[in-house]
Scaffold this motif. Structure first.
Motif, PDB file in Angstrom:
ATOM      1  N   LEU A  57       0.832  -1.207   0.000  1.00 43.71           N
ATOM      2  CA  LEU A  57       0.000   0.000   0.000  1.00 43.71           C
ATOM      3  C   LEU A  57       0.865   1.255   0.000  1.00 43.71           C
ATOM      4  O   LEU A  57       0.559   2.237  -0.692  1.00 43.71           O
ATOM      5  CB  LEU A  57      -0.923  -0.002   1.227  1.00 43.71           C
ATOM      6  N   ILE A  58       1.944   1.220   0.761  1.00 46.27           N
ATOM      7  CA  ILE A  58       2.867   2.361   0.795  1.00 46.27           C
ATOM      8  C   ILE A  58       3.462   2.594  -0.587  1.00 46.27           C
ATOM      9  O   ILE A  58       3.528   3.733  -1.067  1.00 46.27           O
ATOM     10  CB  ILE A  58       3.978   2.128   1.830  1.00 46.27           C
ATOM     11  N   PHE A  59       3.874   1.517  -1.263  1.00 42.55           N
ATOM     12  CA  PHE A  59       4.459   1.658  -2.592  1.00 42.55           C
ATOM     13  C   PHE A  59       3.469   2.296  -3.568  1.00 42.55           C
ATOM     14  O   PHE A  59       3.854   3.121  -4.402  1.00 42.55           O
ATOM     15  CB  PHE A  59       4.893   0.297  -3.130  1.00 42.55           C
ATOM     16  N   GLN A  83      14.328   9.428   0.164  1.00 41.81           N
ATOM     17  CA  GLN A  83      14.897   8.274  -0.518  1.00 41.81           C
ATOM     18  C   GLN A  83      15.300   7.199   0.486  1.00 41.81           C
ATOM     19  O   GLN A  83      15.163   5.996   0.212  1.00 41.81           O
ATOM     20  CB  GLN A  83      16.100   8.710  -1.354  1.00 41.81           C
ATOM     21  N   TRP A  84      15.767   7.619   1.657  1.00 38.96           N
ATOM     22  CA  TRP A  84      16.079   6.661   2.708  1.00 38.96           C
ATOM     23  C   TRP A  84      14.810   5.945   3.165  1.00 38.96           C
ATOM     24  O   TRP A  84      14.813   4.724   3.378  1.00 38.96           O
ATOM     25  CB  TRP A  84      16.743   7.350   3.892  1.00 38.96           C
ATOM     26  N   CYS A  85      13.721   6.682   3.298  1.00 39.31           N
ATOM     27  CA  CYS A  85      12.450   6.067   3.714  1.00 39.31           C
ATOM     28  C   CYS A  85      11.998   5.019   2.708  1.00 39.31           C
ATOM     29  O   CYS A  85      11.570   3.915   3.093  1.00 39.31           O
ATOM     30  CB  CYS A  85      11.379   7.140   3.878  1.00 39.31           C
ATOM     31  N   VAL A 122      13.981   1.978   3.137  1.00 36.43           N
ATOM     32  CA  VAL A 122      13.518   1.210   4.297  1.00 36.43           C
ATOM     33  C   VAL A 122      12.317   0.346   3.910  1.00 36.43           C
ATOM     34  O   VAL A 122      12.277  -0.855   4.215  1.00 36.43           O
ATOM     35  CB  VAL A 122      13.145   2.154   5.459  1.00 36.43           C
ATOM     36  N   TYR A 123      11.348   0.950   3.226  1.00 37.09           N
ATOM     37  CA  TYR A 123      10.161   0.200   2.818  1.00 37.09           C
ATOM     38  C   TYR A 123      10.540  -0.974   1.905  1.00 37.09           C
ATOM     39  O   TYR A 123      10.013  -2.088   2.062  1.00 37.09           O
ATOM     40  CB  TYR A 123       9.171   1.108   2.090  1.00 37.09           C
ATOM     41  N   CYS A 124      11.458  -0.738   0.966  1.00 40.35           N
ATOM     42  CA  CYS A 124      11.848  -1.771   0.005  1.00 40.35           C
ATOM     43  C   CYS A 124      12.624  -2.906   0.679  1.00 40.35           C
ATOM     44  O   CYS A 124      12.341  -4.090   0.430  1.00 40.35           O
ATOM     45  CB  CYS A 124      12.693  -1.162  -1.113  1.00 40.35           C
ATOM     46  N   ILE A 125      13.604  -2.545   1.512  1.00 43.07           N
ATOM     47  CA  ILE A 125      14.433  -3.566   2.164  1.00 43.07           C
ATOM     48  C   ILE A 125      13.578  -4.471   3.046  1.00 43.07           C
ATOM     49  O   ILE A 125      13.667  -5.706   2.973  1.00 43.07           O
ATOM     50  CB  ILE A 125      15.554  -2.901   2.986  1.00 43.07           C
ATOM     51  N   CYS A 126      12.738  -3.869   3.868  1.00 49.01           N
ATOM     52  CA  CYS A 126      11.902  -4.666   4.777  1.00 49.01           C
ATOM     53  C   CYS A 126      10.899  -5.506   4.006  1.00 49.01           C
ATOM     54  O   CYS A 126      10.629  -6.664   4.369  1.00 49.01           O
ATOM     55  CB  CYS A 126      11.185  -3.751   5.768  1.00 49.01           C
ATOM     56  N   PHE A 127      10.349  -4.951   2.927  1.00 53.58           N
ATOM     57  CA  PHE A 127       9.385  -5.712   2.119  1.00 53.58           C
ATOM     58  C   PHE A 127      10.049  -6.923   1.470  1.00 53.58           C
ATOM     59  O   PHE A 127       9.504  -8.039   1.501  1.00 53.58           O
ATOM     60  CB  PHE A 127       8.784  -4.810   1.039  1.00 53.58           C
ATOM     61  N   ILE A 128      11.222  -6.728   0.902  1.00 56.17           N
ATOM     62  CA  ILE A 128      11.917  -7.823   0.209  1.00 56.17           C
ATOM     63  C   ILE A 128      12.263  -8.942   1.185  1.00 56.17           C
ATOM     64  O   ILE A 128      12.037 -10.127   0.905  1.00 56.17           O
ATOM     65  CB  ILE A 128      13.185  -7.295  -0.493  1.00 56.17           C
ATOM     66  N   ILE A 129      12.798  -8.586   2.346  1.00 59.37           N
ATOM     67  CA  ILE A 129      13.170  -9.610   3.323  1.00 59.37           C
ATOM     68  C   ILE A 129      11.928 -10.333   3.848  1.00 59.37           C
ATOM     69  O   ILE A 129      11.925 -11.565   4.004  1.00 59.37           O
ATOM     70  CB  ILE A 129      13.964  -8.987   4.484  1.00 59.37           C
ATOM     71  N   THR A 130      10.874  -9.580   4.109  1.00 62.67           N
ATOM     72  CA  THR A 130       9.638 -10.190   4.603  1.00 62.67           C
ATOM     73  C   THR A 130       9.044 -11.147   3.580  1.00 62.67           C
ATOM     74  O   THR A 130       8.623 -12.267   3.921  1.00 62.67           O
ATOM     75  CB  THR A 130       8.611  -9.103   4.961  1.00 62.67           C
TER      76      THR A 130
END
Length: 293
Positions: A165-167, A183-185, A188-196
């Motif tokens: 939803l954030i994306f 860009q850092w935020c 954060v959203y991308c890294i956590c999403f990919i790992i999850t």
């Protein structure tokens, strides 16, 4: 080819009955909406996709369990069904909020309005049915079950969905290109999403046993890192996103929707932060309290 044996008990069990209701409500919702083609625009397409997707996948789950094919599939069936029920509950909840706010609040009259209202009611009932399934399949205290049926596993599905939803909102605003903080935020959203998503896929694919490290401790470490990253995003995103961009200015410039999307990202970031904190608490309890020394 494995011998198939019909499992009629899967149809009359409480879980089977709930799934029949899910199919009925989802089918009724998209049928009512399709009568007047009341699903134009991106929001309407999303709502129609949600009802059709939930209808088709739930029907396939009923069929697979009925013909006894579940145990022969090269995946963890319980993890898959638990993850899907959680995802479907989140999707139908979102649709039950989005559809009436877009198609009923602004323009609705006569028989068209009645169909839209009925579709909204069916969507709400569909969400309740999926929520009941989540409750039925969730692992109880002290019960040995699949990971995605536990609270941390269900939270993983929630975290991934909120990130999606954030994306969708960040992609519309494109405001993150202006500042390094934004860009850092997004990072954060991308890294956590990919790992999850990686954790969810490995769980459903029965690949967790092949990992060269203990999963429980790795999840605690990851959740702790995700909490720290989301804490920074919770503060950094609104600071930079609303800099020189007040609601009055945005609406006067015809950018009300962009301002609303930035606000939506702010609240969704907070929701995911809370989810990761709860996930960290449960994961830590499973490792340091439940597991014997």
């Amino acid at each position: 080819m494995p011998a198939l044996e019909l499992n009629t008990r899967s149809l009359i069990s409480p879980l089977g009955v709930v799934r029949f209701f899910e199919v009925f409500f989802a089918c009724t919702a998209f049928s009512l909406v399709s009568v007047y083609h009341s699903y134009n625009g991106s929001n309407g397409v999303w709502c129609m996709f949600t009802w059709c997707f939930c209808f088709v996948v739930t029907l396939l789950i009923i069929l697979v369990e009925f013909i006894g094919l579940a145990q022969s599939l090269p995946l963890s069936w319980q993890d898959f069904t638990s993850a899907f029920s959680m995802l479907a509950a989140l999707m139908t909840f979102t649709t039950s909020v989005v559809y009436p706010s877009v198609f009923i609040a602004n323009s609705c009259s006569g028989r068209d309005c009645a169909y839209k209202g009925s579709a909204t009611a069916m969507s709400c009932l569909c969400f309740i049915a999926y929520a009941i399934e989540v409750g039925l399949t969730r692992a109880k205290s002290g019960e040995v079950s699949s990971f995605l049926a536990t609270v941390p596993g269900l939270l993983k599905v929630f975290e991934a969905y909120v990130a999606c939803l954030i994306f969708s909102l960040v992609d519309f605003t494109k405001s993150y290109r202006s500042y390094a903080g934004l860009q850092w935020c997004v990072a954060v959203y991308c890294i956590c999403f990919i790992i999850t998503m990686f954790i969810i896929i490995l769980t459903v694919g029965r690949c967790l046993a092949s990992l060269p490290f203990p999963l429980e401790k790795a999840l605690v470490a990851y959740n702790f890192l995700a909490v720290l990253m989301y804490i920074t995003a919770t503060f950094v995103w609104p600071i930079y996103s609303f800099r020189d961009f007040s609601r009055t200015y945005a609406c006067n410039a015809g950018l009300c929707r962009e301002w609303n999307n930035r606000l939506g990202v702010t609240f969704l970031t907070i929701f995911n932060l809370i989810a990761y904190i709860v996930d960290l608490v449960y994961s830590s309890k499973m490792v340091f309290v439940t597991t014997p020394a």
